[in-house]
Design a protein around this motif. Structure first.
Motif, PDB file in Angstrom:
ATOM      1  N   ARG A 166      29.832  26.105  83.941  1.00  0.00           N
ATOM      2  CA  ARG A 166      31.026  26.404  83.143  1.00  0.00           C
ATOM      3  C   ARG A 166      30.828  27.644  82.291  1.00  0.00           C
ATOM      4  O   ARG A 166      31.767  28.411  82.057  1.00  0.00           O
ATOM      5  CB  ARG A 166      31.340  25.211  82.236  1.00  0.00           C
ATOM      6  CG  ARG A 166      32.632  25.331  81.453  1.00  0.00           C
ATOM      7  CD  ARG A 166      32.587  24.460  80.240  1.00  0.00           C
ATOM      8  NE  ARG A 166      31.469  24.839  79.375  1.00  0.00           N
ATOM      9  CZ  ARG A 166      30.992  24.051  78.430  1.00  0.00           C
ATOM     10  NH1 ARG A 166      31.466  22.843  78.256  1.00  0.00           N
ATOM     11  NH2 ARG A 166      29.987  24.470  77.668  1.00  0.00           N
ATOM     12  N   ASP A 167      29.598  27.882  81.826  1.00  0.00           N
ATOM     13  CA  ASP A 167      29.321  29.049  80.992  1.00  0.00           C
ATOM     14  C   ASP A 167      29.050  30.312  81.803  1.00  0.00           C
ATOM     15  O   ASP A 167      28.613  31.322  81.258  1.00  0.00           O
ATOM     16  CB  ASP A 167      28.113  28.764  80.086  1.00  0.00           C
ATOM     17  CG  ASP A 167      28.416  27.666  79.071  1.00  0.00           C
ATOM     18  OD1 ASP A 167      29.603  27.398  78.818  1.00  0.00           O
ATOM     19  OD2 ASP A 167      27.454  27.072  78.539  1.00  0.00           O
ATOM     20  N   PRO A 175      27.382  22.196  82.384  1.00  0.00           N
ATOM     21  CA  PRO A 175      27.652  23.218  81.366  1.00  0.00           C
ATOM     22  C   PRO A 175      27.168  24.605  81.751  1.00  0.00           C
ATOM     23  O   PRO A 175      27.777  25.606  81.366  1.00  0.00           O
ATOM     24  CB  PRO A 175      26.901  22.686  80.137  1.00  0.00           C
ATOM     25  CG  PRO A 175      26.843  21.217  80.340  1.00  0.00           C
ATOM     26  CD  PRO A 175      26.696  21.030  81.820  1.00  0.00           C
TER      27      PRO A 175
END
Length: 200
Positions: free
Chosen positions: A52-53, A49
C-alpha cells in the motif's frame, strides 16, 4: 500375536519402529515447523502495508516468503523427515538476514518499529537451526521420546513462538489497528443535547 522383542542398546531403529511416537529428529522438525509458521504470520502482516505504501517489490518478496514458510511448515508437519533440508536452512537464514537488515537500515525499514523485524528474524533463525538439527538427528535414528517428553517439547515450542509472534504482530500496522478497534466502542456515544439558554 507376540510382542516384539526389545532392542538392544545401540541397535539401529528403522522408520517403522518410530511410528508410535516422535524421536528427537521428529520433535526438532515439528518445532521448526511451528517457528516457520510464526515467522510467516509476521511476514503477511507486514507485506500488506508495504504494498500500500508503494513498496511493491518488498511486499511481493514478503508475500512469497510467507507462502514458502507456510507451505514448508505444513509439509514438515506431514512428513517424517525435513522436506528440502538444504533449502529449509538457507531460506530462513536469508530471511533472518533480510529482517535484521531492514531493522538496521532506516531507508529499508518496512515497519515503524524494529520489534516485528527482530522477532521475525529470531523465529526464522530458530526454524533454520531446528531444521538442521532434525536433519542431522535423522541420520542417527533413535527410540521415540516418552509421551510426556513429547508433550512438553511441543508445548514449549508453541509457547515460545506465541511469545514471539504475539508482540511482533501487535507492533505491526495491522496489529495496531486491530488493537485500536478492540478498545473503541462499537456504538459511538451521542453528545447530550444542549438546553436552550433562557434570557433574563
Amino acid at each position: 500375536m507376540s510382542a516384539p522383542a526389545p532392542l538392544a542398546v545401540g541397535t539401529p531403529v528403522e522408520a517403522a519402529d518410530v511410528v508410535r511416537g516422535l524421536d528427537r529428529a521428529g520433535l526438532a522438525r515439528c518445532a521448526a515447523a511451528v517457528a516457520s509458521l510464526g515467522a510467516s504470520l509476521v511476514a503477511v502482516a507486514v507485506a500488506g502495508p508495504a504494498v500500500r505504501d508503494g513498496l511493491a517489490l518488498h511486499g511481493g518478496a514478503l508475500t512469497a516468503l510467507a507462502a514458502w514458510q507456510l507451505g514448508w511448515a505444513l509439509a514438515a508437519l506431514a512428513a517424517r523427515r525435513v522436506p528440502a533440508p538444504r533449502t529449509a536452512v538457507a531460506v530462513p537464514l536469508l530471511a533472518a538476514a533480510g529482517w535484521l537488515t531492514s531493522a538496521a537500515v532506516p531507508a529499508l525499514a518496512l515497519v515503524p518499529r524494529d520489534l516485528p523485524a527482530a522477532l521475525a528474524a529470531a523465529m526464522s533463525a530458530a526454524a533454520a537451526v531446528l531444521a538442521l538439527a532434525s536433519t542431522r538427528a535423522a541420520d542417527r535414528p533413535s527410540r521415540p521420546c516418552g509421551r510426556w517428553a513429547q508433550v512438553a517439547a511441543l508445548a514449549a515450542a508453541g509457547f515460545a513462538v506465541s511469545a514471539a509472534a504475539t508482540p511482533a504482530l501487535a507492533a505491526t500496522e495491522a496489529g495496531g489497528r486491530a488493537s485500536h478497534g478492540a478498545h473503541s466502542p462499537s456504538h459511538p456515544t451521542q453528545p447530550a443535547p444542549q438546553q436552550p439558554a433562557h434570557g433574563h
